[in-house]
Each structure stands twice: as structure tokens, then as C-alpha cells.
Design an enzyme around this catalytic site. Structure first.
Site, short mmCIF file in Angstrom:
data_model
loop_
_atom_site.label_atom_id
_atom_site.label_comp_id
_atom_site.label_asym_id
_atom_site.label_seq_id
_atom_site.Cartn_x
_atom_site.Cartn_y
_atom_site.Cartn_z
N ASP A 52 -2.08 -7.81 4.48
CA ASP A 52 -3.39 -7.00 4.53
C ASP A 52 -4.34 -7.73 3.52
O ASP A 52 -5.50 -7.07 3.07
CB ASP A 52 -3.14 -5.55 3.85
N SER A 74 3.95 -6.39 -1.38
CA SER A 74 2.78 -7.23 -0.92
C SER A 74 2.74 -8.44 -1.38
O SER A 74 3.46 -9.20 -1.12
CB SER A 74 1.40 -6.28 -1.71
#
Length: 441
Positions: free
Chosen positions: A239, A100
Site C-alpha cells: 500500500d 505492512s
């Protein structure tokens, strides 16, 4: 759980839990997990990774451990594109190799179920059990088929708004040298926007490096230099969304989520009449939304917990103030590009500048810090920190709050002081920092 944190497994590449041997063992355990659920056919797994140099070898190692399954390999795509692909390919399981927003030296893995939602605690616990007991699936090595999910995802995201609706808008975009490079810009240009971009030249080691959602100063400079209407930044796996206004000021995540919810409610399109956020979000958002008839439910930290409460309460909008937003009518997981599209559509409907968002959703003054710790002693057992928290809560007298929690993915403690008195917030945070230094560093 032993290996899984708030968002999968994450750590330094080559470390105890993020290496080829460990990931090969995870592949074997996932095979056993799926074969226990699915009878009469080969289970199907969708897999993808971000732009880190370690993502491909870790993906290959995971696939090497698989037995008796089919694999659709999407290559390098954002996490929400992996989730979209799980549904499109009718896969039984999704696997994303990513760390991430962490630096390139880290990597990790996230699991998704057949509904493209984060894997349940029960599924992760069983996979951990099979891993520790070295239980593998049966059958031949996995057959891996390459699938161009990037094009399908671009087409999907380019079909949400009317064609040409962003014509005349200049958008500054930062893709963090991550998985959204070559995707978000193309989608926004497809709507007619003029897009100026940074972070679109990944080399395996520059993901999130002084760029992207964790470093909004890069986006702020781009907005200022280009004169853009809005600035949008993703993290490495796409995301998250962080927003800057036309004056290069970062917009709070609560304002993004709250504004979209208010407009949806005005159009009688807010399912359940409510949204879900976490305990981390500013309580001022709750007050602003309540005035407009929108209820706010709060979950623990992590988009898995947000999604769980969204399903329980029948909500379609949820998210975290860090930039994770879930819009169930578009995607079953956090999606930075979906959030950008939703926000741009809302701004066009309201005919307001990005800088005017804070006038719609008002927040309490707050301070947040994340400090490294040597140990994660329960807060109630800390000799100084626990007493400091009690003292601050007495001084605030119901006009603010203190929130302290350990990170689920890093050796850090996260501190939040939020209240109407800015001077008291500053004083309180200084006391908390000193207490953490005494007890945990």
C-alpha cells in the site's frame, strides 16, 4: 482504543495481541459484529495475507473463530488487492493479515468495511467490546472458498493506461519480498516497460529485510546499476510507494503527490480543486500547490483519517508523505501500484525527468527522526521536551515548525523540524533528541 492503533492491530508474532488464540477471538467478535448488522443472509468476509511465515497460521486462526459467515480467501495479495476484492466479491467485510512495512517478526490485522474503506472507529470499538466480553456469532463454522483475486487485480491495474504507453522506459522495481512480488512487475511489463526487479523471492522471513520502501538504498543501487528512468519500491503489503529518480536520489512523497495533483488540475480533472494530506507533510508543498490553484487540506496521521477528510471535502487525491497515496478513481485505499501508474502517466504527459519533479513542487528543508521510547508520557507533561519545543518555536518566529507525535503502532516518538534555516533545523533537532533521551528513554 484498547487494541487498535492508527492502522489496525500490530505487534510481534507470538506477543500479547498477535497470536493464534487472540486472532481466533477476533474472528468470533467479528462474526457477532456482522450478524448484528446483516439480517436474513450469511455475512460475507474477504480475507488475505502478506508473505510472512506467520500470516497463514494467523489467517487460519481468525477463520477458526468465525461463525455463521461465508469467507472468500484470496491467499497472498497486497492490501489494495484485498480492498478491490471486497468490492468485486460484494463482501460485507475485509480482513488483511499484515504488519505492512514492519520486520518479518511482526504481524497484524487490518479491517475494511463493505465499501473497502478502513473500518470505522465505531466498528473497531464494537469488535473490541465483543472480544473482551467473549461474544461470538452464532451458527456453523465458516465455509471458506479460495478465490484467485491476484489475477483479477492484475487485470484491473493493467487496464488503467493505454496499452504500450510505457514502451521504451526502463523501470527499477523493488517489491520488498512482499505481497506485490509477481504483480507490479507484470502490470508494468504489460504496459510495455522494461522492468528490472529485486525483492521478488519471498521466503516468509525476508519481507522488508534491508529492502523495500523502508530501505530505499537497495532501490537506489538498482537504479544506478541498471540505468533506469525511475525507481519504484513497495512495502510488504503493497500500500506504499517510494520513488527514486534517474540519479538514484529518493523523491519526497510531497513531490509525488503534488505533481500528480498539479497535472490533474491542469487537465481540469482534480475533483474539489484540492488534495488531502496529513500534518506530517512539508508545508512547502502547500505553497507550491497554492500558486497553481490547488488547495491542501490536512488531517491527522494515518490513511483512515486522510480518507475521512477526503470524503468530507469531496477530494479524489490524498495521501501521506511516507508513501501512502489514495486515488479514489482507482482504489478506495492506499495503493502503491496505483500510485506508480498515476505517477508514470503524469511524467509522460509532462515530458519531464523524475529529477525535475522537485522543480515543480518545492519543499522547506526538514529533518525527521524516529526514536525508541520507554514510555509515552504526554508531551505537555514532559519536564524538558515541552520547554525545548517552546524555545524552538520562539526561535523560528513563524519561519518553520516543530511536530512531535508518538507512533500509533510502535514504542517510538517521531520528531519533525521544518524551516527555511537549515542550520537552525539541525540545532533544533539536536536539542529535541537530547530532551527525548532525558525524559523518555
Amino acid at each position: 482504543m484498547k487494541y487498535f492503533g492508527t492502522d489496525g492491530i500490530r505487534g510481534e508474532y507470538g506477543g500479547e495481541h498477535v497470536n493464534e488464540a487472540f486472532f481466533e477471538g477476533l474472528g468470533a467478535a467479528v462474526s457477532a459484529h456482522l450478524q448484528g448488522k446483516i439480517k436474513g443472509r450469511l455475512p460475507k468476509i474477504a480475507i488475505a495475507g502478506d508473505t510472512r511465515f506467520s500470516s497463514e497460521p494467523l489467517k487460519a486462526a481468525f477463520c477458526k473463530g468465525l461463525r455463521g459467515v461465508e469467507v472468500a480467501d484470496f491467499g497472498v495479495v497486497p492490501t489494495p488487492a484485498l480492498a478491490f476484492g471486497v468490492l468485486k466479491e460484494k463482501a460485507d467485510f475485509g480482513v488483511m493479515i499484515t504488519a505492512s512495512h514492519n520486520p518479518y517478526t511482526d504481524n497484524g490485522i487490518k479491517f475494511f468495511d463493505e465499501n473497502a474503506r478502513k473500518a470505522s472507529d465505531e466498528a473497531q470499538e464494537q469488535i473490541e467490546k465483543f472480544f473482551d466480553e467473549k461474544i461470538s456469532g452464532s451458527g456453523a463454522e465458516a465455509s471458506v472458498k479460495k478465490v484467485d483475486m491476484k489475477s483479477h487485480y492484475i487485470a484491473k491495474m493493467g487496464s488503467i493506461l493505454p496499452k504500450g504507453c510505457l514502451k521504451g522506459l526502463k523501470i527499477a522495481l523493488d517489491c520488498a519480498n512482499g505481497a506485490t512480488a509477481g504483480i507490479s512487475g507484470e502490470v508494468l511489463r504489460g504496459y510495455g516497460a522494461e522492468v528490472v526487479e529485486i525483492g521478488i523471492s519471498p521466503d516468509g522471513k525476508n519481507i522488508n529485510c534491508n529492502i523495500g520502501s523502508e530501505h530505499p538504498e537497495a532501490l537506489a543501487r538498482l537504479v544506478k546499476d541498471s540505468g533506469a528512468f525511475i525507481g519504484l519500491a513497495h512495502d510488504g503489503d503493497g500500500d506504499r510507494l517510494v520513488v527514486c529518480d534517474e540519479n538514484a536520489n529518493k523523491i519526497a512523497g510531497e513531490c509525488v503527490m503534488g505533481l500528480i495533483a498539479i497535472e490533474a488540475s491542469r487537465q481540469n480533472a482534480l475533483k474539489g480543486g484540492a488534495i488531502v494530506t496529513t500534518i506530517q507533510s512539508n508545508v512547502g508543498m502547500d505553497e507550491s500547490l497554492k500558486k497553481r490553484g490547488v488547495e491542501v487540506f490536512r488531517s491527522g496521521v494515518g490513511d483512515r483519517l486522510v480518507m475521512r477528510l477526503m470524503l468530507e471535502k469531496g477530494c479524489e487525491i490524498g495521501g501521506e508523505n511516507s508513501g501512502h497515496y489514495i486515488f479514489m478513481d482507482i482504489s478506495p485505499c492506499g495503493d502503491g501500484l496505483a500510485a506508480a501508474v498515476k505517477l508514470l502517466s503524469t511524467l509522460l504527459c509532462l515530458k519531464i525527468k523524475v529529477s525535475e519533479m522537485s522543480g515543480v513542487v518545492s519543499l522547506y528543508p526538514s529533518i525527521q527522526k524516529a526514536l525508541k521510547v520507554a514510555r509515552k508520557t504526554p508531551i505537555s507533561e514532559t519536564p524538558t521536551l515541552s520547554k525545548t519545543v517552546e524555545k524552538i518555536e520562539r526561535e523560528m518566529s513563524g519561519n518553520g515548525r516543530v511536530l512531535i507525535r508518538y507512533s500509533g503502532t510502535e514504542n517510538k516518538i517521531r520528531l519533525l523540524v521544518e524551516g527555511k534555516d537549515s542550520a537552525l533545523n539541525e540545532k533544533s533537532m539536536a536539542e529535541l533528541v537530547k530532551s527525548v533521551e532525558n525524559d523518555l528513554q
